[in-house]
Scaffold this motif. Structure first.
Motif, PDB file in Angstrom:
ATOM      1  N   ILE A  59     -12.322  12.078  -2.142  1.00 36.31           N
ATOM      2  CA  ILE A  59     -12.816  12.461  -0.819  1.00 36.31           C
ATOM      3  C   ILE A  59     -11.674  13.122  -0.038  1.00 36.31           C
ATOM      4  CG2 ILE A  59     -13.753  11.564   1.335  1.00 36.31           C
ATOM      5  CD1 ILE A  59     -14.661   9.130  -0.494  1.00 36.31           C
ATOM      6  N   PHE A  60     -12.007  14.192   0.645  1.00 34.77           N
ATOM      7  CA  PHE A  60     -10.993  14.908   1.428  1.00 34.77           C
ATOM      8  C   PHE A  60     -11.560  15.287   2.774  1.00 34.77           C
ATOM      9  CE2 PHE A  60     -10.427  15.815  -3.029  1.00 34.77           C
ATOM     10  CZ  PHE A  60      -9.124  15.407  -3.215  1.00 34.77           C
ATOM     11  N   TYR A  61     -10.657  15.771   3.623  1.00 33.57           N
ATOM     12  CA  TYR A  61     -11.105  16.437   4.836  1.00 33.57           C
ATOM     13  C   TYR A  61     -11.438  17.857   4.433  1.00 33.57           C
ATOM     14  CZ  TYR A  61      -9.745  12.298   7.207  1.00 33.57           C
ATOM     15  OH  TYR A  61      -9.689  10.999   7.607  1.00 33.57           O
TER      16      TYR A  61
ATOM     17  N   MET B 199      -1.379  15.528   5.667  1.00 34.50           N
ATOM     18  CA  MET B 199      -2.034  14.486   6.459  1.00 34.50           C
ATOM     19  C   MET B 199      -1.835  13.123   5.789  1.00 34.50           C
ATOM     20  SD  MET B 199      -3.923  14.184   9.198  1.00 34.50           S
ATOM     21  CE  MET B 199      -4.440  15.828   9.613  1.00 34.50           C
ATOM     22  N   HIS B 200      -2.026  13.114   4.474  1.00 36.54           N
ATOM     23  CA  HIS B 200      -1.857  11.887   3.694  1.00 36.54           C
ATOM     24  C   HIS B 200      -0.436  11.337   3.856  1.00 36.54           C
ATOM     25  CE1 HIS B 200      -2.302   9.195   0.244  1.00 36.54           C
ATOM     26  NE2 HIS B 200      -1.169   9.682  -0.225  1.00 36.54           N
TER      27      HIS B 200
ATOM     28  N   ASN C  11     -12.595  20.406   5.856  1.00 39.08           N
ATOM     29  CA  ASN C  11     -12.274  21.560   6.690  1.00 39.08           C
ATOM     30  C   ASN C  11     -10.784  21.842   6.769  1.00 39.08           C
ATOM     31  OD1 ASN C  11     -14.837  22.455   7.432  1.00 39.08           O
ATOM     32  ND2 ASN C  11     -15.021  20.774   8.880  1.00 39.08           N
ATOM     33  N   LEU C  12     -10.023  21.146   5.947  1.00 39.04           N
ATOM     34  CA  LEU C  12      -8.587  21.406   5.892  1.00 39.04           C
ATOM     35  C   LEU C  12      -8.274  22.005   4.516  1.00 39.04           C
ATOM     36  CD1 LEU C  12      -7.130  18.094   7.400  1.00 39.04           C
ATOM     37  CD2 LEU C  12      -7.663  20.208   8.594  1.00 39.04           C
TER      38      LEU C  12
ATOM     39  N   LEU D 263       0.830  -1.207   0.000  1.00 38.20           N
ATOM     40  CA  LEU D 263       0.000   0.000   0.000  1.00 38.20           C
ATOM     41  C   LEU D 263       0.864   1.257   0.000  1.00 38.20           C
ATOM     42  CD1 LEU D 263      -2.787  -0.966   2.566  1.00 38.20           C
ATOM     43  CD2 LEU D 263      -2.922  -0.981   0.085  1.00 38.20           C
ATOM     44  N   LYS D 264       2.063   1.152   0.593  1.00 40.18           N
ATOM     45  CA  LYS D 264       2.956   2.316   0.635  1.00 40.18           C
ATOM     46  C   LYS D 264       3.475   2.673  -0.745  1.00 40.18           C
ATOM     47  CE  LYS D 264       4.911   2.103   5.261  1.00 40.18           C
ATOM     48  NZ  LYS D 264       6.116   1.905   6.058  1.00 40.18           N
TER      49      LYS D 264
ATOM     50  N   GLU E 153       1.689  11.895   6.201  1.00 38.09           N
ATOM     51  CA  GLU E 153       1.941  11.425   7.571  1.00 38.09           C
ATOM     52  C   GLU E 153       1.447   9.986   7.734  1.00 38.09           C
ATOM     53  OE1 GLU E 153       3.314  12.837  10.229  1.00 38.09           O
ATOM     54  OE2 GLU E 153       3.382  14.985   9.859  1.00 38.09           O
ATOM     55  N   TYR E 154       0.255   9.727   7.197  1.00 43.43           N
ATOM     56  CA  TYR E 154      -0.285   8.378   7.317  1.00 43.43           C
ATOM     57  C   TYR E 154       0.494   7.382   6.469  1.00 43.43           C
ATOM     58  CZ  TYR E 154      -4.433   9.330  10.116  1.00 43.43           C
ATOM     59  OH  TYR E 154      -5.285   9.643  11.142  1.00 43.43           O
ATOM     60  N   MET E 155       1.005   7.856   5.339  1.00 44.62           N
ATOM     61  CA  MET E 155       1.734   6.951   4.451  1.00 44.62           C
ATOM     62  C   MET E 155       3.149   6.699   4.947  1.00 44.62           C
ATOM     63  SD  MET E 155      -0.179   5.933   1.896  1.00 44.62           S
ATOM     64  CE  MET E 155       0.741   5.569   0.394  1.00 44.62           C
TER      65      MET E 155
ATOM     66  N   TYR F 210       7.911  11.366   4.264  1.00 45.77           N
ATOM     67  CA  TYR F 210       8.098  12.750   4.692  1.00 45.77           C
ATOM     68  C   TYR F 210       9.045  13.461   3.739  1.00 45.77           C
ATOM     69  CZ  TYR F 210       6.656  10.165   8.781  1.00 45.77           C
ATOM     70  OH  TYR F 210       5.999   9.330   9.634  1.00 45.77           O
TER      71      TYR F 210
ATOM     72  N   ARG G  76      -2.483  14.573  -4.170  1.00 42.89           N
ATOM     73  CA  ARG G  76      -2.335  13.781  -2.951  1.00 42.89           C
ATOM     74  C   ARG G  76      -1.729  12.409  -3.274  1.00 42.89           C
ATOM     75  NH1 ARG G  76      -7.701  12.765   0.405  1.00 42.89           N
ATOM     76  NH2 ARG G  76      -8.230  11.632  -1.475  1.00 42.89           N
TER      77      ARG G  76
END
Lengths: 236, 315
Positions: free
Chosen positions: B87-89, B100-101, B91-92, B76-77, B103-105, B108, B145
């Motif tokens: 789909i997104f957040y 954010m994406h 409010n960001l 998946l990485k 960070e989860y993946m 950096y 993203r």
């Protein structure tokens, strides 16, 4: 957080990301407002008792009840924001496609929610309790001396009630998740506190210990049930 | 060349309904793979299986040469995906969503993030929340993203949804650039052939959950034949003349007046003369090329064109 820490403690990292994303500003503001209202109600207005408080025990019973009831509901609002909205907006499908076990992602949410419930309950109790003691120092409305053993007992009760609030929050998470329903999530703590209000007033310290542990156990069991099979479930 | 995605006999049954049946798929490393099929054919389900959101009922999926299981986090990485209606957040901001994406993946590289936003023309949206984005901007942010973590495999589900013709062209160029300059393998689904026929190296056609055909485009282009289309007053009579007098066997009567002649070496001049001599009115005679659209329609409706062998790529 340093890069290495992120890799060693992925769960901590995920909790931090939940915090970043939750944008707690509004919720913190409402919490502070709630504390001010409760100071007015429990301290200045003596919870509506016409004769006022007879002793500190009675006064703190009111404070514990109102704080737990209020902050389990505020936590329920956080649950809808952090969990239910992710399902409703389908952002959960982004999270579940990440290289993390789904269990870890949801666990991070649950820990974040639990921390919020515990910390806000403690802060509110300390704030309102202090206001009561300080006020009484000036006007002596309660015909009783504030002693250190009272302080110890009320702090202990406060920690136990905060723990119970965590348990109740986990229960409302579970109930809300069944149908992904916002009303169910918010009504659950409301109803639990309504039914269990006697427990805040009449319970001996031992019964409070038992009941708090009971709530946490029920909450943990339900939370672990909700995490079961999550890894293989299809995300629509 | 090795396969970056390989699906073998994949079935998916959901609520007692078979959504994907016995699907085989082979996406080679470094290519652009077009996944073509009508709406509801099972494209999104297939893509969700590749991104580990849905588990197949049976069969195997291999990514990067490794079996995909519910815990294949390393695979998946290495990939990025943009699902239908990204789909997104909301409010960001765009930047916060991409951060954010990453960070989860576990990836950096702030330079890569900045580059991804610049590439998609979103670098100057700082401070603007995603909920105020247009659909086209959201599509581009979805791609930003997905590529911000420098994936080896990029999965795009109906990426042209909601884009205007200019946007579609931009997207095409962009995909080509990603593929050629960075060697990213692209897996793109669409329900419209003309959106991917110029882009794809290989096309897989799915219908009713079945892979009908997997074919390399270079092969298709070489196989697409010329034909002569004649419009006459009476196609029945004309076809009789074609067969008996001109000895033409490979033709097709389209309707009461139109005939298509696929046979090679037929001169339009001789053809028109013969038809007119036999008292058939000739309205038009045109030399045409069988379009890819027709080729695929034929494939879908008749289960294959004999001149193109199925699975022509090295499997």
């Amino acid at each position: 957080m340093k890069q290495s820490t992120k890799e060693v403690f992925p769960l901590l990292h995920l909790i931090q990301l939940e915090y970043k994303r939750a944008q707690l500003k509004t919720l913190v503001f409402s919490s502070m407002l709630a504390i001010l209202i409760l100071i007015f109600w429990c301290v200045i207005n003596k919870s509506g008792n016409p004769v006022g408080y007879l002793n500190y025990r009675d006064a703190f019973a009111e404070i514990h009840f109102y704080v737990s009831a209020t902050f389990s509901i505020i936590t329920a609002i956080l649950i809808t924001k952090v969990v239910l909205e992710e399902y409703r907006n389908k952002t959960i499908s982004i999270l579940f496609a990440y290289p993390h076990p789904r269990r870890r992602i949801l666990l991070a949410k649950l820990i974040f929610i639990s921390m919020f419930a515990f910390v806000t309950t403690v802060i509110a109790s300390v704030g309102i309790g202090s206001a009561l003691v300080i006020q009484n120092d000036y006007i002596h409305a309660i015909p009783e001396e504030w002693t250190s053993s009272m302080l110890l007992e009320e702090v202990l009760r406060m920690l136990l009630f905060a723990t119970a609030t965590v348990g109740i929050s986990l229960v409302s998470y579970y109930i809300g998740m069944l149908q992904k329903s916002v009303p169910a999530t918010i009504l659950t703590p409301f109803i639990i506190n309504l039914i269990g209000s006697g427990f805040y007033y009449n319970g001996s310290l031992w019964s409070v210990i038992l009941i708090s542990i009971g709530w946490v156990l029920v909450g943990l069991i339900l939370a672990s049930i909700s995490l079961k099979n999550i890894e293989k479930a299809d995300v629509q | 060349m090795s396969n970056i995605i390989q699906m073998t006999k994949v079935n998916k049954i959901s609520n007692g309904k078979e959504i994907i049946s016995n699907l085989d798929m082979h996406v080679k490393q470094g290519e652009i793979y077009g996944f073509l099929g009508p709406n509801g054919a099972g494209k999104t389900t297939t893509m969700r299986m590749i991104t580990n959101l849905i588990q197949p009922t049976s069969g195997t999926i291999e990514l990067f040469g490794q079996l995909l299981t519910p815990t294949s986090y390393e695979s998946l990485k290495r990939m990025g995906s943009v699902m239908e209606y990204p789909i997104f957040y909301e409010n960001l901001t765009a930047y916060e969503n991409v951060i954010m994406h990453c960070e989860y993946m576990g990836f950096y590289d702030t330079k890569a993030i900045q580059e991804a936003l610049e590439w998609t023309g979103l670098a100057d949206t700082k401070g603007k929340l995603v909920k105020y984005f247009s659909l086209g901007m959201k599509q581009r942010l979805g791609i930003a993203r997905a590529i911000s973590t420098k994936p080896e495999l990029l999965i795009l589900d109906e990426p042209t949804n909601g884009l205007d013709p200019v946007g579609i062209q931009e997207l095409r160029d962009f995909c080509q650039k990603l593929n050629r300059e960075f060697g990213i393998t692209l897996f793109i689904s669409s329900h419209l052939l003309q959106e991917i026929d110029h882009l794809a190296d290989t096309i897989g056609v799915i219908q009713n959950g079945k892979m009908i055909k997997e074919v390399s485009m270079s092969q298709v282009r070489s196989q697409v034949r010329d034909y002569i289309e004649v419009v006459v007053t009476d196609s029945k009579k004309a076809s009789f003349i074609l067969e008996t007098k001109m000895k033409i066997t490979n033709f097709k009567v389209m309707d009461g007046s139109t005939i298509r002649i696929y046979q090679s070496g037929v001169s339009p001049i001789d053809l028109s003369k013969e038809l007119i001599d036999n008292g058939i009115g000739l309205a038009s005679i045109i030399k045409k090329e069988l379009s890819l659209e027709e080729f695929f329609l034929e494939t879908i409706h008749k289960g294959g064109v004999p001149s193109v062998t199925s699975h022509p790529i090295g499997i």
